[in-house]
Design a protein around this motif. Sequence first.
Motif, PDB file in Angstrom:
ATOM      1  N   LEU A  47      12.985  -0.430   5.549  1.00  0.00           N
ATOM      2  CA  LEU A  47      12.714  -0.629   6.440  1.00  0.00           C
ATOM      3  C   LEU A  47      11.300  -1.023   6.520  1.00  0.00           C
ATOM      4  O   LEU A  47      10.309  -0.164   6.290  1.00  0.00           O
ATOM      5  CB  LEU A  47      13.234   0.520   7.403  1.00  0.00           C
ATOM      6  CG  LEU A  47      14.120   0.527   6.948  1.00  0.00           C
ATOM      7  CD1 LEU A  47      13.916   2.397   8.113  1.00  0.00           C
ATOM      8  CD2 LEU A  47      14.874   0.344   8.113  1.00  0.00           C
ATOM      9  N   PRO A  48      10.635  -1.928   5.934  1.00  0.00           N
ATOM     10  CA  PRO A  48       8.940  -2.536   5.782  1.00  0.00           C
ATOM     11  C   PRO A  48       8.312  -1.716   6.709  1.00  0.00           C
ATOM     12  O   PRO A  48       7.239  -1.617   6.262  1.00  0.00           O
ATOM     13  CB  PRO A  48       9.027  -4.270   5.639  1.00  0.00           C
ATOM     14  CG  PRO A  48      10.732  -4.569   5.696  1.00  0.00           C
ATOM     15  CD  PRO A  48      11.468  -3.384   5.824  1.00  0.00           C
ATOM     16  N   ILE A  49       8.295  -1.981   7.761  1.00  0.00           N
ATOM     17  CA  ILE A  49       7.295  -1.632   8.749  1.00  0.00           C
ATOM     18  C   ILE A  49       7.649   0.200   9.514  1.00  0.00           C
ATOM     19  O   ILE A  49       6.107   0.178   8.988  1.00  0.00           O
ATOM     20  CB  ILE A  49       6.911  -2.515   9.872  1.00  0.00           C
ATOM     21  CG1 ILE A  49       6.774  -3.390   9.996  1.00  0.00           C
ATOM     22  CG2 ILE A  49       6.365  -2.047  11.612  1.00  0.00           C
ATOM     23  CD1 ILE A  49       6.727  -5.317  10.960  1.00  0.00           C
ATOM     24  N   ALA A  50       9.007  -0.032   9.564  1.00  0.00           N
ATOM     25  CA  ALA A  50       9.107   1.208  10.049  1.00  0.00           C
ATOM     26  C   ALA A  50       9.203   2.604   9.380  1.00  0.00           C
ATOM     27  O   ALA A  50       8.711   3.931   9.265  1.00  0.00           O
ATOM     28  CB  ALA A  50      10.792   1.497  10.363  1.00  0.00           C
ATOM     29  N   GLY A  51       9.302   1.973   7.940  1.00  0.00           N
ATOM     30  CA  GLY A  51       9.108   2.967   6.107  1.00  0.00           C
ATOM     31  C   GLY A  51       7.834   3.195   6.046  1.00  0.00           C
ATOM     32  O   GLY A  51       7.270   3.993   5.613  1.00  0.00           O
ATOM     33  N   GLY A  52       6.989   1.830   5.641  1.00  0.00           N
ATOM     34  CA  GLY A  52       5.460   2.326   5.940  1.00  0.00           C
ATOM     35  C   GLY A  52       5.122   3.131   6.680  1.00  0.00           C
ATOM     36  O   GLY A  52       4.241   4.415   6.410  1.00  0.00           O
ATOM     37  N   ILE A  53       5.326   3.109   8.178  1.00  0.00           N
ATOM     38  CA  ILE A  53       5.020   3.970   8.860  1.00  0.00           C
ATOM     39  C   ILE A  53       5.033   5.862   8.965  1.00  0.00           C
ATOM     40  O   ILE A  53       4.243   6.103   9.204  1.00  0.00           O
ATOM     41  CB  ILE A  53       4.723   2.825  10.890  1.00  0.00           C
ATOM     42  CG1 ILE A  53       4.189   2.007  10.581  1.00  0.00           C
ATOM     43  CG2 ILE A  53       4.237   4.375  11.998  1.00  0.00           C
ATOM     44  CD1 ILE A  53       4.476   1.132  12.293  1.00  0.00           C
ATOM     45  N   ALA A  54       6.176   5.814   8.735  1.00  0.00           N
ATOM     46  CA  ALA A  54       6.799   6.989   9.221  1.00  0.00           C
ATOM     47  C   ALA A  54       6.065   7.515   7.005  1.00  0.00           C
ATOM     48  O   ALA A  54       5.528   8.821   7.459  1.00  0.00           O
ATOM     49  CB  ALA A  54       8.300   6.276   8.064  1.00  0.00           C
ATOM     50  N   PRO A  69       6.127  14.286  -2.622  1.00  0.00           N
ATOM     51  CA  PRO A  69       6.264  13.717  -1.032  1.00  0.00           C
ATOM     52  C   PRO A  69       6.648  14.768  -0.514  1.00  0.00           C
ATOM     53  O   PRO A  69       7.107  16.029  -0.587  1.00  0.00           O
ATOM     54  CB  PRO A  69       6.890  12.525  -1.558  1.00  0.00           C
ATOM     55  CG  PRO A  69       8.120  12.457  -2.070  1.00  0.00           C
ATOM     56  CD  PRO A  69       6.787  13.588  -3.464  1.00  0.00           C
ATOM     57  N   ARG A  70       6.713  14.475   0.834  1.00  0.00           N
ATOM     58  CA  ARG A  70       6.831  15.803   2.233  1.00  0.00           C
ATOM     59  C   ARG A  70       8.655  15.272   2.329  1.00  0.00           C
ATOM     60  O   ARG A  70       8.511  13.808   2.292  1.00  0.00           O
ATOM     61  CB  ARG A  70       5.894  15.470   2.863  1.00  0.00           C
ATOM     62  CG  ARG A  70       4.343  16.304   2.479  1.00  0.00           C
ATOM     63  CD  ARG A  70       3.837  17.065   3.820  1.00  0.00           C
ATOM     64  NE  ARG A  70       3.497  15.648   4.727  1.00  0.00           N
ATOM     65  CZ  ARG A  70       2.705  14.920   5.996  1.00  0.00           C
ATOM     66  NH1 ARG A  70       2.407  16.402   6.745  1.00  0.00           N
ATOM     67  NH2 ARG A  70       2.289  14.389   6.288  1.00  0.00           N
ATOM     68  N   ASN A  71       9.178  16.066   2.747  1.00  0.00           N
ATOM     69  CA  ASN A  71      10.554  15.670   4.063  1.00  0.00           C
ATOM     70  C   ASN A  71      11.414  15.772   2.676  1.00  0.00           C
ATOM     71  O   ASN A  71      12.133  15.385   3.141  1.00  0.00           O
ATOM     72  CB  ASN A  71      10.213  15.348   4.963  1.00  0.00           C
ATOM     73  CG  ASN A  71       8.762  16.048   5.744  1.00  0.00           C
ATOM     74  OD1 ASN A  71       8.729  16.728   5.880  1.00  0.00           O
ATOM     75  ND2 ASN A  71       8.517  15.298   6.587  1.00  0.00           N
ATOM     76  N   LEU A 123       2.884   7.174   6.158  1.00  0.00           N
ATOM     77  CA  LEU A 123       2.050   7.524   6.460  1.00  0.00           C
ATOM     78  C   LEU A 123       2.127   8.973   7.209  1.00  0.00           C
ATOM     79  O   LEU A 123       1.267   9.651   7.254  1.00  0.00           O
ATOM     80  CB  LEU A 123       0.989   5.942   7.196  1.00  0.00           C
ATOM     81  CG  LEU A 123       0.802   4.992   5.933  1.00  0.00           C
ATOM     82  CD1 LEU A 123      -0.074   3.436   7.200  1.00  0.00           C
ATOM     83  CD2 LEU A 123      -0.302   5.310   4.791  1.00  0.00           C
ATOM     84  N   VAL A 124       3.093   9.056   8.458  1.00  0.00           N
ATOM     85  CA  VAL A 124       3.138   9.556   9.184  1.00  0.00           C
ATOM     86  C   VAL A 124       3.718  10.880   8.899  1.00  0.00           C
ATOM     87  O   VAL A 124       3.167  12.420   8.941  1.00  0.00           O
ATOM     88  CB  VAL A 124       3.530   9.124  10.316  1.00  0.00           C
ATOM     89  CG1 VAL A 124       4.005  10.750  11.722  1.00  0.00           C
ATOM     90  CG2 VAL A 124       2.574   8.347  11.055  1.00  0.00           C
ATOM     91  N   ALA A 125       4.893  11.212   7.682  1.00  0.00           N
ATOM     92  CA  ALA A 125       5.675  12.255   7.867  1.00  0.00           C
ATOM     93  C   ALA A 125       5.787  12.359   6.051  1.00  0.00           C
ATOM     94  O   ALA A 125       6.224  12.963   5.029  1.00  0.00           O
ATOM     95  CB  ALA A 125       6.739  11.905   8.177  1.00  0.00           C
ATOM     96  N   GLY A 126       5.398  10.927   4.881  1.00  0.00           N
ATOM     97  CA  GLY A 126       5.808  11.386   3.273  1.00  0.00           C
ATOM     98  C   GLY A 126       4.394  12.009   2.641  1.00  0.00           C
ATOM     99  O   GLY A 126       5.002  12.037   2.438  1.00  0.00           O
ATOM    100  N   ARG A 127       3.301  11.468   2.950  1.00  0.00           N
ATOM    101  CA  ARG A 127       2.500  11.803   2.318  1.00  0.00           C
ATOM    102  C   ARG A 127       2.007  13.224   2.003  1.00  0.00           C
ATOM    103  O   ARG A 127       2.080  14.255   3.425  1.00  0.00           O
ATOM    104  CB  ARG A 127       0.947  10.770   2.807  1.00  0.00           C
ATOM    105  CG  ARG A 127       0.873   9.803   2.868  1.00  0.00           C
ATOM    106  CD  ARG A 127       0.160   8.215   2.971  1.00  0.00           C
ATOM    107  NE  ARG A 127      -1.337   9.113   3.740  1.00  0.00           N
ATOM    108  CZ  ARG A 127      -1.932   8.548   4.025  1.00  0.00           C
ATOM    109  NH1 ARG A 127      -2.411   7.654   4.301  1.00  0.00           N
ATOM    110  NH2 ARG A 127      -3.074   9.700   4.667  1.00  0.00           N
ATOM    111  N   TYR A 138       0.714  -1.236   0.225  1.00  0.00           N
ATOM    112  CA  TYR A 138      -0.128   0.370   0.299  1.00  0.00           C
ATOM    113  C   TYR A 138       0.651   1.099  -0.204  1.00  0.00           C
ATOM    114  O   TYR A 138       0.157   2.239  -1.044  1.00  0.00           O
ATOM    115  CB  TYR A 138      -0.941   0.174   1.046  1.00  0.00           C
ATOM    116  CG  TYR A 138      -1.614   0.950   1.380  1.00  0.00           C
ATOM    117  CD1 TYR A 138      -2.950   1.709   0.309  1.00  0.00           C
ATOM    118  CD2 TYR A 138      -1.264   2.036   2.352  1.00  0.00           C
ATOM    119  CE1 TYR A 138      -3.787   2.494   0.418  1.00  0.00           C
ATOM    120  CE2 TYR A 138      -2.145   3.669   2.046  1.00  0.00           C
ATOM    121  CZ  TYR A 138      -3.138   3.654   1.350  1.00  0.00           C
ATOM    122  OH  TYR A 138      -3.840   4.817   1.703  1.00  0.00           O
ATOM    123  N   CYS A 139       1.610   1.686   0.913  1.00  0.00           N
ATOM    124  CA  CYS A 139       2.895   2.618   0.971  1.00  0.00           C
ATOM    125  C   CYS A 139       3.973   2.506  -0.019  1.00  0.00           C
ATOM    126  O   CYS A 139       3.939   4.046  -0.693  1.00  0.00           O
ATOM    127  CB  CYS A 139       3.492   2.466   2.376  1.00  0.00           C
ATOM    128  SG  CYS A 139       2.683   3.033   3.930  1.00  0.00           S
TER     129      CYS A 139
END
Length: 128
Positions: free
Chosen positions: A42-49, A27-29, A51-55, A16-17
């Motif tokens: 970094l599958p889990i951490a990268g995906g969460i990052a 994208p942001r940042n 969703l939080v800071a990149g979209r 998804y990410c």
Amino acid sequence: MIRYLPFLIEAALLVYCLIECIQTDVPRNLSKTTWVFVIILLPIAGGIAWLVAGRPERRPARDVPWPSTGTAGFPEYERPRRTSPDDDPEFLAAMGASDDKHEQMLKDWEAQLRDREHKLKDEPRDPA
């Protein structure tokens, strides 16, 4: 089946990410390429990052259900009133001026056609 659930969640988050990152214009940042590598490495951490800071931030242009129309979100009795061209004197005056202009163009064209016809009648024909 339950022991495969974390793997399925991780794979779904990764896919998804990754797809969302690739489809994003700006994208942001970080750059898009950097975000793709972060999500993959970094599958889990990268995906969460992501969703939080990149979209990118998505802000609706207006707070109405259908922003593509000028009257969206208003009940009919609250919609902004538009005058029809038949009620607008300026529009009707402009139409009259336009008609006069077109009439003159038509008269000029007819005169040119008559001149051409007279020239064709006056020219001698070659029997070929």
